[in-house]
Design a protein around this motif. Structure first.
Motif, PDB file in Angstrom:
ATOM      1  N   THR A 149     123.188  41.455  63.100  1.00  0.00           N
ATOM      2  CA  THR A 149     123.159  42.790  62.235  1.00  0.00           C
ATOM      3  C   THR A 149     121.984  43.603  62.660  1.00  0.00           C
ATOM      4  O   THR A 149     120.852  43.455  62.969  1.00  0.00           O
ATOM      5  N   ASN A 180     128.565  50.993  60.629  1.00  0.00           N
ATOM      6  CA  ASN A 180     127.745  50.921  58.998  1.00  0.00           C
ATOM      7  C   ASN A 180     129.101  51.924  58.387  1.00  0.00           C
ATOM      8  O   ASN A 180     129.160  53.144  59.043  1.00  0.00           O
ATOM      9  N   ARG A 183     128.169  50.984  52.904  1.00  0.00           N
ATOM     10  CA  ARG A 183     127.409  49.809  52.318  1.00  0.00           C
ATOM     11  C   ARG A 183     126.238  49.526  52.437  1.00  0.00           C
ATOM     12  O   ARG A 183     125.621  49.471  53.825  1.00  0.00           O
ATOM     13  N   PHE A 186     126.204  44.571  54.247  1.00  0.00           N
ATOM     14  CA  PHE A 186     126.683  43.903  55.733  1.00  0.00           C
ATOM     15  C   PHE A 186     125.934  43.690  56.496  1.00  0.00           C
ATOM     16  O   PHE A 186     125.611  43.961  57.657  1.00  0.00           O
ATOM     17  N   VAL A 206     130.022  40.655  52.330  1.00  0.00           N
ATOM     18  CA  VAL A 206     129.409  42.553  51.698  1.00  0.00           C
ATOM     19  C   VAL A 206     129.073  42.196  50.775  1.00  0.00           C
ATOM     20  O   VAL A 206     130.608  42.211  49.997  1.00  0.00           O
TER      21      VAL A 206
END
Length: 548
Positions: A149, A180, A183, A186, A206
């Protein structure tokens, strides 16, 4: 020729006996905490040289992995590749890195993923792209691919790859591979190869659910399905998911899928915790076993300090192994240690056991439809650390305690205790006695009226700063409903300089606590309260240091 990715082959369970049919997990309500990923500057880029005093500091783990310095958090990218076990972990928004050839002794390597123009490298996973489905490697070759991420512009999923056995990494030029879409939460992609559908599958958290995505090449992803609404525990954000198959009771012709997620800190769970779901996965959708009510919560670990556990991808011999961060989002970086903070659990081998229909639960409820229990056991590779063993058998403990020979600071206990008519039985580890012989300090693992428990209320340090910077109670007691098989408690307890990991009934129930004991806490005792119990056998084995 190496295939594109590891097949979803049946997994070999750990050794052990069948789970007690009378076992139900519950959560103990507790104090507040707010989950959040760390957002501080980058960590150390290379490990410091080991001097004669390295890894000898107070509370330094001696058989658990901890970094030479800096702040360890979530395990990332656990993978086996060309004879090495790779352990990456969060360290201030980077991927720190260590490798091992035996799952026991670890060598710290330079940081694998630093910050870049897309921000931090938060949690994720690594896979072996042996068939070069990604096209990131030279023709006819493959290598390691990390999916993680990134944070710039919002949490998104990005890719890095290594052509030299994980020593150096390149970012994919087209990052992020899943941008993205607005959100807030995530993150934490776990990726694996699904052989029946010939594609990569990603499970990613999520908010309070997980999403599944599919890809032929690790770069172009499409959404597949969502799981979690109305299922299990929703006291806080879901994080660090994993999805994998396991044979039921070791039968390769009877396989179920296990979805695990960690749950951030909240008042309801006295910090952060983790849970699992058992069901089926067809390559697109995960469906929980229909005999399990949606509101059922099955916790991964009874203690307060087993979070973000991830399984090793591509493990040889069909094994399913994992490690977790021995930490909690209520006290993520409050450890009174230097120059490091936090450690990993020992590697654990996973198996899945069926609870027979019609079995009586501890509450007296009859489980008409049965169910499944995720069992965990320390990997047998740890046996290389065994040193001197002391064995005691047929020991009656009558409404009191028996002090055993001091095992030192790092040891393993294997105990089989017939509860008899006692109301509570247990082991006190890292114990210190006062001049009058009374217990002044100890961490306790036992079984009582409230079930299986771990208790550090008198285990040394009992107050730490929580995430808000306020003094908070660290001296907790954690419990789970539990009934011993035929009235006999079977315990395996691993004790290090700053942790206790307990396994009941061959890992059908586990509990992990971080502890910071005081000086002179090298004692061990067994006790019974309210009646007489019989210690059928107890083996205490000193464990060697992995650093010496």
């Amino acid at each position: 020729m190496t295939r594109a990715g590891p097949a979803a082959a049946p997994r070999t369970p750990s050794r052990g006996v069948a789970v007690s049919a009378a076992l139900v997990l519950t959560l103990l309500a507790g104090c507040t905490g707010v989950p959040d990923d760390d957002r501080s500057p980058s960590g150390t880029t290379s490990p410091p040289a080991a001097g004669p005093d390295a890894y000898t500091e107070q509370w330094r783990p001696q058989f658990h992995y901890s970094p030479p310095e800096g702040r360890l958090a979530d395990p990332n990218g656990l993978v086996w590749f060309e004879g090495e076990w790779h352990l990456f972990h969060q360290q201030d928004g980077t991927w720190a890195h260590a490798v091992s050839t035996d799952l026991v002794h670890w060598e710290t390597l330079p940081t694998a993923l630093e910050h870049d123009e897309l921000g931090q490298a938060l949690s994720g996973s690594a896979v072996v792209d042996g068939g070069n489905t990604s096209g990131l490697f030279p023709e006819g070759e493959g290598g390691l691919v990390a999916v993680y991420t990134s944070t710039e512009g919002g949490e998104a999923q990005s890719v890095a790859y290594s052509t030299d056995r994980g020593r150096t990494w390149e970012r994919f030029a087209g990052n992020p591979v899943i941008p993205n879409d607005g959100r807030t939460d995530f993150r934490d992609p776990k990726v694996f190869w699904h052989d029946p559908t010939s594609r990569w599958v990603m499970v990613v958290s999520v908010g309070g659910v997980v999403e599944l995505h599919g890809s032929p090449d690790l770069l172009d992803w499409e959404p597949l399905s969502t799981f979690g609404e109305g299922q299990g525990l929703h006291s806080a954000v879901w994080e660090c998911p994993d999805l994998f198959p396991l044979p039921v009771d070791g039968n390769p012709d009877d396989t179920r899928w296990v979805l695990t997620v960690s749950v951030g800190a909240s008042e309801e769970t006295a910090g952060s915790t983790a849970q699992y779901f058992v069901g089926d996965f067809d390559g697109t959708t995960f469906v929980r076993d229909p005999t399990t009510p949606p509101e059922t919560v099955q916790v991964t670990d009874v203690g307060q300090d087993f979070y973000a556990a991830q399984t090793f991808e591509n493990a040889p011999d069909g094994r399913r192994l994992w490690m977790g961060w021995m930490g909690d989002w209520r006290f993520p970086y409050a450890a009174p240690t230097a120059p490091w903070q936090n450690a990993m659990s020992v590697p654990r081998e996973l198996s899945l056991r069926r609870v027979d229909p019609g079995a009586a639960a501890p509450s007296g409820e009859v489980l008409a439809d049965g169910g499944y229990v995720l069992a965990q056991a320390p990997v047998p590779e740890l046996e290389v650390l065994d040193e001197e063993t002391t064995t005691v058998t047929d020991l009656a403990v009558e409404d009191g305690d028996v002090v055993l020979d001091s095992p030192g600071g790092t040891f393993e206990v294997l105990a089989e205790i017939d509860v008899g008519d006692a109301e509570e039985v247990g082991l006190r580890v890292r114990e210190r006695r006062g001049e009058d012989g009374s217990v002044a300090e100890a961490t306790v693992v036992g079984v009582g009226p409230d079930g299986f428990f771990l208790d550090r209320t008198q285990g040394g340090v009992t107050t730490l700063l929580d995430r808000s910077g306020a003094d908070a109670d660290f001296g907790v007691r954690r419990t789970a409903a539990y009934a011993p098989v035929d009235g006999v408690v079977r315990l395996r307890v691993l004790v290090d300089e700053s942790s206790v990991e307990a396994f009941a009934d061959d890992g059908a129930l586990t509990g992990t606590l971080v502890v910071y004991p005081g000086e002179g806490t090298d004692g061990l005792s067994v006790y019974a309260r309210g009646g007489t119990a019989t210690v059928r056998s107890i083996e205490v084995t000193r464990l060697a240091s992995i650093w010496r």
